[in-house]
Design an enzyme around this catalytic site. Sequence first.
Site, PDB file in Angstrom:
ATOM      1  N   LYS A  86      14.193  -3.434   1.949  1.00 19.92           N
ATOM      2  CA  LYS A  86      14.785  -2.309   1.213  1.00 19.92           C
ATOM      3  C   LYS A  86      14.750  -0.988   1.975  1.00 19.92           C
ATOM      4  CE  LYS A  86      12.045  -3.534  -2.203  1.00 19.92           C
ATOM      5  NZ  LYS A  86      11.374  -3.864  -3.472  1.00 19.92           N
TER       6      LYS A  86
ATOM      7  N   ASP B  39       6.668  -7.343  -8.204  1.00 20.46           N
ATOM      8  CA  ASP B  39       7.290  -6.811  -9.442  1.00 20.46           C
ATOM      9  C   ASP B  39       7.881  -7.919 -10.326  1.00 20.46           C
ATOM     10  OD1 ASP B  39       9.261  -7.187  -7.511  1.00 20.46           O
ATOM     11  OD2 ASP B  39      10.311  -5.301  -7.886  1.00 20.46           O
TER      12      ASP B  39
HETATM   13  C1  BGC Z   1      11.254  -7.694  -1.989  1.00 21.51           C
HETATM   14  C2  BGC Z   1      10.639  -8.408  -3.171  1.00 21.51           C
HETATM   15  C3  BGC Z   1      10.860  -7.608  -4.428  1.00 21.51           C
HETATM   16  C4  BGC Z   1      12.335  -7.285  -4.601  1.00 21.51           C
HETATM   17  C5  BGC Z   1      12.636  -6.485  -5.859  1.00 21.51           C
HETATM   18  C6  BGC Z   1      12.699  -7.333  -2.273  1.00 21.51           C
HETATM   19  O1  BGC Z   1      13.209  -6.564  -1.226  1.00 21.51           O
HETATM   20  O2  BGC Z   1      11.202  -8.508  -0.835  1.00 21.51           O
HETATM   21  O3  BGC Z   1       9.259  -8.627  -2.959  1.00 21.51           O
HETATM   22  O4  BGC Z   1      10.393  -8.350  -5.530  1.00 21.51           O
HETATM   23  O5  BGC Z   1      12.799  -6.579  -3.479  1.00 21.51           O
HETATM   24  O6  BGC Z   1      11.962  -5.278  -5.891  1.00 21.51           O
END
Ligand code: BGC
Length: 496
Positions: A197, A232
Amino acid sequence: MSVAATTSPAVGTLYVSRFPTSRGMPRVTMALRSNVISVGSILTKLQQDCATPFPVIRHVADSMTADMRAGLAVDGGSNLKMILSYVDSLPSGNEKGLFYALDLGGTNFRALRVQLGGKEDRVVATEFEQLSIPQELMFGTSEELFDFIASTLAGFAEKESEKFHLPHGRQREIGFTFSFPVKQTSIDSGILMKWTKGFAVSGTAGRDVVACLNEAMERQGVDMRVSALVNDTVGTLAGARYWDDDVLVAVILGTGTNACYVERTDCIPKLQGPRSSSGRTIINTEWGAFSDGIPLTVFDRDMDAASINPGEQIFEKTISGMYLGEIARRALVTMAEEGSLFGMAVPNKLSTPFALRTPDICAMQQDNSDDLQAVGSILHNVAGVESSLSERRIVVEVCDAIVRRGGRLAGAGIVGILQKMEQDSKGTIFNKRTVVAMDGGLYEHYPQYRSYLQDAVTELLGSDTSKNIVIEHSKDGSGIGAALLAATNSKYDHDF
Ligand code: BGC
């Protein structure tokens, strides 16, 4: 609605443009407009490349199931990490006392306190503080990021009101929601595998994130203890399950995306050591890394190549909130460059990566006015262009193609998980009410996305079976869920 449009100006006219291209090269173009590729043909190609007809979503659902099995067999067995969460028992409703939750995941950071009152009183009181994560911290050092978290927590703990009660001499306990791929080593420890992200914090990957937080709390003089480290999705599952026993899957569709579900321990060949007494555990799939059979456009490929994690998180990059606006922006820039959408010059503002955000394309899709006025003003604000009605229609079609693909692929992913569970426990998923708890801003705020997702689920499962599958928004469940899991894993005696 389809737009058979070419906005190329009249045949034979010359134009010159000195604006940069999407690839950052200065451009001086001189062309006969009759040679300009029509915007309509770029749109058609985009729609074709993005298409998710039944065979495509069927394939995605089946590959998701196969990848889940491969990832459960052995670590590294597939793109899906299928991470053991060490959460073997879900909240019962009897949890009591004051617990805290910290939530670090996307654009925001949240601290939460929850007073739990047991079966009768349930959640007695909650308070939270939310801050956006300063951009520079996303690219800073591990210490800077964790110091920010610990100092926010210190400030939050100081402002406790009377209604929150902690027995004398007892340390505050935290459920830490850390929403990145973490290889859990126990319920309260886990190693960060990589950032996602858009985070690129140095010095955290390969380290135990609870140790990072503990060190920062020590530096900031905060006396608290992490009793549960959760993703999460896992927090959302726990939070939703607290109210509804039929919740078996949780999905986040926000800045990023992921899913977790309740798995039978005898279906996890890679599970070593003692099995949980419940015979069940939650698996964090990390489905954002899935990639098999996803229809990709040139805009996806270019965006991926320019990202900080090329070749990774392909499912996430096609279905989650961080990226949908950017894919649309890239398509519009190409239409402007090659088809003169928005006139002779490529709008400078539109050439800035991530200038068009998913909330912008969502707002544009909600415009039902005859002249698409809201679309016009968003394009004006974001791209600095004056647009004609036919241009606005094209923009909406571009957004729709990308959002439709995202929602349908997310729906196919959900079916992939449900059918895996059904195959292993016949009749326990499809022949009864099964709830999929959903959270995340994209799911919450984008009605078209939600309905494309639901359409794909219904198409794949058929209308009878899909009536048993309840896809339900569980708002901010992950915070309460993390606090509940802190309660379940408290080091103090409890009578639940
Ligand atoms: C992460 C996950 C997370 C998801 C939603 C992803 O980029 O790898 O661990 O649950 O985003 O937040």
